[in-house]
Design an enzyme around this catalytic site. Structure first.
Site: not given
Length: 310
Positions: A132, A135-136
């Protein structure tokens, strides 16, 4: 007992649905076959969920969600649903040991990223290996990252990663991308993106954190090990080779597209009284915040359905 609402899945979508349904004074049961939280349960840091505390982790966020749902009266059981019957007004969910009946059902079974299948991948997920970018990406500010995949998602996420990483290398098993031409053109014009053709990742190494990985050229059979830049000391691998929605149980029962459940904006499926929420449905963004939104909408719509039909 006949519940008002039965929720299959205890990820963010299912827990949000449980919270909203129980708070509306509906008898609610959340059925989860494994650990609560779905994919976020394996996330060490949660930075993009609105209002999350600085030390928020996936497990902490999930525990809070479950506690909220229980506070309003939702029940949570550990069980795996193996058969469903949506043919009558009262829906029936069957497991090996139990049968659950409900006036409305919310399917929140989620989806999981398709894995490369290389040794070390599972052990280093969340420790240098990610599925992701949204997300990261921020964790790899000014570092090198490698993106596995060649479809629309992989190339779009690679472009997104260039906002953070100093260099992005797309690794693809073929000699040309599968992404739409318009997306390809953007990637080829981006000076931060490089390409590694006819290549797959065969092993991922690291003791607690990603330290190196092995790639193999499918045409020459040559293998080589890739390490991070010495000055950086770290790098990342992002895998975008597809998702596997957990919807097999509903095949030939609920309308789907490419194994994802089709709903309208109110989370309604083609079967009255059956709703879907979260990553298992057709949607453009799969994040915790959209999963919880789906769950809330599904619960409110389930309440309206029950009021109108019972």
């Amino acid at each position: 007992m006949i519940y008002d609402v039965a929720i299959i899945g205890g990820g963010p979508a299912g827990l949000a649905a449980g919270l909203y349904a129980a708070r509306a004074k509906l008898s609610t049961i959340i059925i989860e076959k494994g650990a609560d939280g779905g994919q976020i349960a394996t996330t060490d840091e949660v930075e993009n969920y609105p209002g999350a505390m600085e030390d928020a982790t996936g497990p902490k966020l999930v525990a809070r969600m479950l506690e909220q749902a229980k506070t309003f009266g939702a029940s949570r059981v550990s069980d795996e649903i193996t058969e469903v019957d949506f043919s009558d007004k009262i829906k029936v969910l069957k497991s090996a040991k139990e049968e659950y009946k409900a006036r409305a059902v919310i399917i929140a079974t989620g989806a999981v990223p398709r894995l490369i299948g290389a040794p070390g991948e599972k052990e280093l997920t969340g420790r240098g290996v990610s599925y992701c970018a949204t997300c990261d990406a921020a964790f790899f500010q000014d570092l090198e990252v490698y993106v596995m995949g060649g479809g629309d998602t992989a190339v779009e996420e690679a472009i997104y990663l260039t906002k953070f990483a100093k260099k992005v290398t797309i690794i693809h098993r073929r000699d040309e991308l599968r992404a739409a031409k318009s997306i390809q053109e953007k990637a080829f014009k981006n000076e931060k993106i490089e390409f590694m053709w006819d290549t797959v990742i065969t092993e991922i190494k690291g003791d607690g954190m990603l330290e190196s990985f092995v790639v193999k050229n499918l045409k020459t059979e040559e293998e080589r090990e890739i390490f991070p830049d010495e000055e950086d000391g770290a790098f990342g691998i992002f895998v975008f080779i597809g998702y596997l929605p957990a919807t097999e149980l509903f095949k030939d029962i609920i309308h789907m597209e490419r194994d994802y459940i089709v709903t309208d904006e109110n989370m309604k499926t083609n079967i009255p009284g059956v709703f879907a929420a979260g990553d298992n449905r057709v949607k453009s963004l799969r994040q915790v915040v959209t999963a919880t939104s789906d769950g809330a909408i599904a619960a409110v719509q389930a309440e309206k359905y029950i009021e109108d039909n019972f």
